[in-house]
Design a protein around this motif. Structure first.
Motif, short mmCIF file in Angstrom:
data_model
loop_
_atom_site.label_atom_id
_atom_site.label_comp_id
_atom_site.label_asym_id
_atom_site.label_seq_id
_atom_site.Cartn_x
_atom_site.Cartn_y
_atom_site.Cartn_z
N TYR A 139 45.89 5.47 41.71
CA TYR A 139 45.64 4.78 40.44
C TYR A 139 44.18 4.34 40.35
O TYR A 139 43.51 4.54 39.33
CB TYR A 139 46.58 3.58 40.35
CG TYR A 139 46.36 2.71 39.14
CD1 TYR A 139 46.68 3.17 37.87
CD2 TYR A 139 45.84 1.43 39.28
CE1 TYR A 139 46.48 2.37 36.75
CE2 TYR A 139 45.64 0.62 38.17
CZ TYR A 139 45.96 1.10 36.91
OH TYR A 139 45.75 0.30 35.81
N ALA B 21 54.50 2.32 39.41
CA ALA B 21 54.52 3.08 38.15
C ALA B 21 55.80 2.75 37.41
O ALA B 21 56.86 2.60 38.01
CB ALA B 21 54.44 4.56 38.45
N GLY C 83 53.45 2.60 32.11
CA GLY C 83 52.18 2.98 32.72
C GLY C 83 52.05 2.43 34.12
O GLY C 83 51.46 3.04 34.98
#
Length: 196
Positions: free
Chosen positions: A14, A86, A90
């Protein structure tokens, strides 16, 4: 020291994605704690462009990202975990730093650190509801902890009995070497106790 913090694979993915979006060559992540070792400690994660890091930072080269750790924050990042969960929205990056408010203490830690640890982790959270907090002012040579009762505890007539008894009991149970506690305002010299 660097293995004190764990950054999970999902968090690295991420963060790598976020860093890429910045479009800056060599950009990294910097992790630091504001007011470490206090009840107000906040763990922060920020973008760090080349040159924005502090010279004393410790640099971690992970598989997907580079991380700068603020030198002063490192003892407080012990056992910290940066994770990314997650979900349909999002996802969310979470930072759990269980020792941000107080570095971990053990039987070998200085007496003051151990007293502060008990105050911050066990006693002050219970007082926060009343707007009070207790700080360690000093240790006397005969192992008596001199404490300042602050916030909502000051000027409360019940502070002496209920609070001091409870605090003393908790501290003495956790820290057997402690001889007792004294309130910083209580100089045990009764000659000054009469309000003129």
């Amino acid at each position: 020291m660097s293995d004190s913090i764990q950054i999970t694979d999902s968090a690295q993915d991420y963060l790598a994605e976020l860093l890429e979006k910045q479009g800056v060559e060599g950009i990294a992540v910097r992790i630091f704690i504001t007011q470490p070792g206090t009840p107000y400690a906040e763990t922060c994660l920020a973008y760090c462009r080349p040159g924005e890091e502090e010279p004393s930072d410790e640099r971690l080269e992970l598989e997907k990202i580079s991380v700068h750790l603020d030198a002063n924050s490192i003892p407080f990042l012990e056992e910290a975990v940066v994770d990314f969960n997650a979900d349909r929205m999002g996802g969310q990056l979470t930072i759990k730093a269980p020792n941000a408010k107080m570095p971990k203490v053990n039987a070998d830690s200085p007496l003051e650190d151990r007293i502060n640890y008990v105050l911050y982790s066990e006693i002050n959270p219970g007082l926060a509801a009343h707007g009070g907090e207790i700080k360690l002012v000093q240790m006397t040579e005969d192992q008596i902890a001199v404490l300042a009762f602050g916030g909502g505890c000051q000027g409360c007539a019940a502070v002496d009995l209920t609070l001091k008894e409870g605090v003393e009991k908790t501290l003495m149970e956790r820290i057997p070497e402690l001889a007792g506690i004294r309130d910083v305002t209580d100089h045990t010299d009764t000659s000054n106790a009469y309000y003129r």
